[in-house]
Design an enzyme around this catalytic site. Structure first.
Site, mmCIF file in Angstrom:
data_model
loop_
_atom_site.group_PDB
_atom_site.id
_atom_site.type_symbol
_atom_site.label_atom_id
_atom_site.label_comp_id
_atom_site.label_asym_id
_atom_site.label_seq_id
_atom_site.Cartn_x
_atom_site.Cartn_y
_atom_site.Cartn_z
ATOM 1 C CG ASP A 24 28.609 60.261 36.599
ATOM 2 O OD1 ASP A 24 29.233 59.134 36.805
ATOM 3 O OD2 ASP A 24 28.831 60.997 37.025
ATOM 4 C CE LYS A 126 31.733 60.519 38.071
ATOM 5 N NZ LYS A 126 31.236 61.945 38.476
ATOM 6 C CB CYS A 159 30.386 64.262 35.693
ATOM 7 S SG CYS A 159 29.538 64.348 36.943
#
Length: 218
Positions: A24, A126, A159
């Protein structure tokens, strides 16, 4: 077999069965004026990971590691966004400085220029915090015979932690690179890393990027 000095002890891995996971590193989270900063966060706390991660990526590519990137985000109609997540994140889908926030295809959703994926490197989109939920990550790893993960990205306590916990439950050995993961909150960064290596490595190992680079270049 390369071995890295890590906490709680040495971490050995076979490059042919190891993937470097970059979680990310998106404009929405890292750019000044983006979604992360709009929530009152200091993006400098995340941006300090860019330089060491750039060096680690170069070393990983040179050593032939599998490189996998992830992006958190949703379909334009938000049909894949869990209702509870949307209730707690009402800005998701709204217009931000870099387009609709956390929406696939928008400028802010994509990975920062400094860490742009190279040709052939999978990008896993995701909808959740963890990289395994509702994605093809397990299939990608299984197809390439991956047993170990070198984990980088943001944010450490959300995350990154969720993905490491998911990976641990699936039997992967995880090495988290402490200068290549970041949190908006320094106390979360410190405690999040301690939690990973606690009790003999309950979720995995923690090391600095220079140690990993040195091991890859041996």
């Amino acid at each position: 077999m390369p071995t890295v000095e890590a906490d709680p002890g040495p971490f050995s891995f076979a490059p042919e069965s190891t993937a470097l996971l970059v979680i990310d590193m998106q404009r929405d989270f890292l750019l000044p004026g983006g979604f992360g900063e709009s929530l009152g966060n200091d993006v400098a706390q995340l941006r300090c990971t860019i330089e060491p991660l750039t060096a680690l990526l170069a070393a990983g590519r040179a050593a032939g590691l599998k490189i996998i990137h992830t992006r958190e985000g949703h379909l334009p109609d938000l049909s894949d966004c869990p209702p509870a997540k949307l209730r707690r994140g009402p800005m998701i889908g709204k217009e931000g400085r870099f387009g609709r926030i956390l929406i696939r295809g928008e400028y802010g959703h994509d990975i920062i220029d400094e860490l742009r994926p190279e040709a052939g490197e999978p990008v896993v989109d995701k909808p959740g915090k963890g990289a395994f939920y509702a994605t093809d990550l397990s299939k990608i790893l299984d197809n390439d015979g991956i047993k170990s993960l070198i984990v980088t990205g943001v944010t450490t306590e959300v995350c990154v932690h969720t993905t490491v916990r998911e990976a641990n439950d699936r039997g992967y050995e995880c090495l988290v690179i402490k200068d290549c993961v970041g949190s908006y909150f320094p106390e979360f960064q410190r405690v999040g890393l301690r939690m990973i290596a606690a009790q003999g490595g309950i979720f995995g190992w923690v090391a600095d990027s220079p140690a990993v680079i040195a091991a890859l270049q041996e």
